[in-house]
Design an enzyme around this catalytic site. Structure first.
Site, mmCIF file in Angstrom:
data_model
loop_
_atom_site.group_PDB
_atom_site.id
_atom_site.type_symbol
_atom_site.label_atom_id
_atom_site.label_comp_id
_atom_site.label_asym_id
_atom_site.label_seq_id
_atom_site.Cartn_x
_atom_site.Cartn_y
_atom_site.Cartn_z
ATOM 1 C CB THR A 1 -0.950 -0.006 1.221
ATOM 2 O OG1 THR A 1 -1.798 -1.155 1.101
ATOM 3 C CG2 THR A 1 -1.784 1.253 1.291
ATOM 4 C CG ASN B 1 -6.196 -7.957 -5.694
ATOM 5 O OD1 ASN B 1 -6.019 -7.237 -6.673
ATOM 6 N ND2 ASN B 1 -7.113 -7.695 -4.785
ATOM 7 C CB SER C 1 3.281 -6.821 -0.020
ATOM 8 O OG SER C 1 2.886 -6.930 1.318
ATOM 9 C CG HIS D 1 1.350 -9.473 4.163
ATOM 10 N ND1 HIS D 1 0.074 -9.987 4.023
ATOM 11 C CD2 HIS D 1 1.286 -8.213 3.702
ATOM 12 C CE1 HIS D 1 -0.703 -9.052 3.500
ATOM 13 N NE2 HIS D 1 0.008 -7.963 3.295
ATOM 14 C CB THR E 1 14.037 4.078 12.986
ATOM 15 O OG1 THR E 1 14.460 5.324 13.540
ATOM 16 C CG2 THR E 1 15.005 2.976 13.385
ATOM 17 C CB CYS F 1 -7.983 -4.674 0.615
ATOM 18 S SG CYS F 1 -6.338 -5.246 0.936
HETATM 19 N N1 PMP Z 1 -1.605 -4.848 -4.299
HETATM 20 C C1 PMP Z 1 -2.143 -6.060 -4.417
HETATM 21 C C2 PMP Z 1 -2.350 -6.652 -5.780
HETATM 22 C C3 PMP Z 1 -2.521 -6.778 -3.268
HETATM 23 O O1 PMP Z 1 -3.065 -7.977 -3.387
HETATM 24 C C4 PMP Z 1 -2.313 -6.182 -1.998
HETATM 25 C C5 PMP Z 1 -2.721 -6.900 -0.723
HETATM 26 N N2 PMP Z 1 -4.089 -7.198 -0.653
HETATM 27 C C6 PMP Z 1 -1.738 -4.916 -1.938
HETATM 28 C C7 PMP Z 1 -1.398 -4.275 -3.103
HETATM 29 C C8 PMP Z 1 -1.496 -4.222 -0.616
HETATM 30 O O2 PMP Z 1 -0.455 -4.843 0.070
HETATM 31 P P1 PMP Z 1 -0.153 -4.566 1.616
HETATM 32 O O3 PMP Z 1 -1.055 -5.481 2.375
HETATM 33 O O4 PMP Z 1 1.289 -4.943 1.769
HETATM 34 O O5 PMP Z 1 -0.389 -3.142 1.871
#
Ligand code: PMP
Length: 384
Positions: free
Chosen positions: A70, A149, A199, A201, A237, A323
């Site tokens: 993000t 996604n 990202s 995670h 930091t 999201c």
């Molecule tokens: N872009 C895409 C295509 C995603 O799938 C996601 C996570 N849902 C993000 C951006 C945002 O990533 P983050 O959770 O690291 O903010």
């Protein structure tokens, strides 16, 4: 319970968890401090930067640490828009971007930028010819994702990159690579990428860490001001445990890409084949898509009902993306693909990882079968 929500987040590798704990315990110095513990922390960050750069075949100086995608997407889009406003105020993106790109473009639109949202076809793909005709003299940035996604649709990035640069060599090309890295080959040079977001995670690394690749020679207006970390691009930091752990996850995910494609792709193919035999389910994902995402609609039934029914059978899936799953609206991505409001309101996403097994997939198919049969009489014809 079996976890089928890997596009939302992934189980961290054991090595990632161990690394986080070890770095937190032993390397707590501030990398900006000039004593030995500070230098030690700075060295760890530099080594991690080299590992991440090698995984992308780019230079370490082209990696900026972020708090996740993000932030990376905001940094790329707002940073370019502010830095290059003198060249023009036009941005090109698509109707199917993640909210961290889509809503960022909407925010810029409200500030006087002009945004072109490109359409997609029935399989969720952008036509490079549309990109070529959308890019103008005053287009400062094109932002298009690698893998969607919600549906796993893969964009033809090489053709798109070529179209961008042929139309206007000064236009920057940004790619949201979050759902593609570790799942499909990544070729930043062939794609002519100037900016690329990841990202941790989503690739079995920790939450709260990511990177933005910024090609040498490009300047972005920083979102955060303060200290001079990240060559002045991102004050604050550094998250050293997250950074070191992300570099571990990136290396492992890059090394396992082919295995991921084969192993997880086989699960995807089997699930899609079964959906094809079920007359009431409609697939929104296709074999040419990413190996880990299968999206399907059960028209006449709210997605949440099917989701909770599957949960009762021990399977954890998603509606839309994590999201946007808390919003009641039908999926913007599926509507853009030309699906009906009903199909877009009744869609669930099953997203898989290397930890999922063939046996688990058989259980999931049985659970889907049972849930669909049980809910079938409750379907609302009017919704279709
Ligand atoms: N872009 C895409 C295509 C995603 O799938 C996601 C996570 N849902 C993000 C951006 C945002 O990533 P983050 O959770 O690291 O903010």
């Amino acid at each position: 319970m079996v976890y089928w929500d890997h596009a939302a987040s992934t189980p961290p590798y054991d090595e990632v968890v161990q690394t986080m704990a070890e770095v937190m315990k032993k390397h707590y110095g501030n990398p900006s401090s000039i004593h030995r513990m500070g230098e030690d922390a700075a060295r760890l960050i530099q080594r991690a930067r080299e590992v991440c750069a090698a995984s992308l075949q780019v230079q370490p100086s082209e990696i900026i640490w972020t708090s996740g995608a993000t932030e990376g997407n905001n940094m790329a889009i707002k940073g370019a828009a502010m830095q290059y406003a003198g060249r023009g105020k036009h941005i090109v993106t698509t109707e199917i971007e993640h909210p961290s790109v889509y809503d960022t473009c909407l925010a810029l639109q409200r500030q006087g930028y002009e945004v072109t949202f490109l359409p997609v076809d029935g399989k969720g793909k952008v036509d490079p010819a549309h990109v070529a005709s959308a890019v103008r003299k005053d287009t400062i940035l094109v932002s298009i994702m690698h893998v969607n996604n919600e549906t796993g649709a893969v964009q033809p990035l090489e053709e798109i990159g070529r179209a961008v640069k042929e139309a206007n060599p000064l236009t920057l090309f940004h790619i949201d690579g979050v759902q593609g890295f570790g799942k499909l080959p990544v070729r930043l040079k062939a794609w002519k990428a100037d900016l690329y977001t990841l990202s941790a995670h989503k690739i079995r690394g920790p939450k709260g860490t990511g990177i933005l690749y910024k090609r040498e020679g490009i300047t972005l207006h920083p979102l955060l001001t303060g200290g001079k970390q990240e060559a002045g691009m991102r004050a604050g930091t550094e998250n050293i445990p997250g950074i070191v752990a992300m570099s571990k996850a990136m290396r492992m995910a890059a090394e396992q890409t082919e295995a991921f494609m084969a192993q997880v792709g086989a699960l995807r193919d089997e699930l899609l084949a079964w959906i094809g035999t079920n007359p009431v389910l409609e697939p929104n994902s296709f074999r040419e898509g990413a190996p880990h995402i299968v999206n399907l609609s059960f028209p006449g039934m709210k997605a949440e009902v099917l989701l909770h029914s599957l949960e009762e059978h021990g399977a954890l899936v998603s509606t839309k993306s994590a999201c946007s799953s808390k919003t009641a609206e039908p999926s913007r991505v599926l509507l853009a693909m030309g699906r009906s409001g009903d199909a877009a309101s009744s869609a669930i996403r099953i997203s898989m990882g290397m930890t999922n097994t063939h046996e688990e997939l058989q259980q999931l198919i049985s659970a889907l079968n049972a849930a669909v049969n049980r809910l079938q009489p409750l379907r609302q014809e009017g919704m279709k």
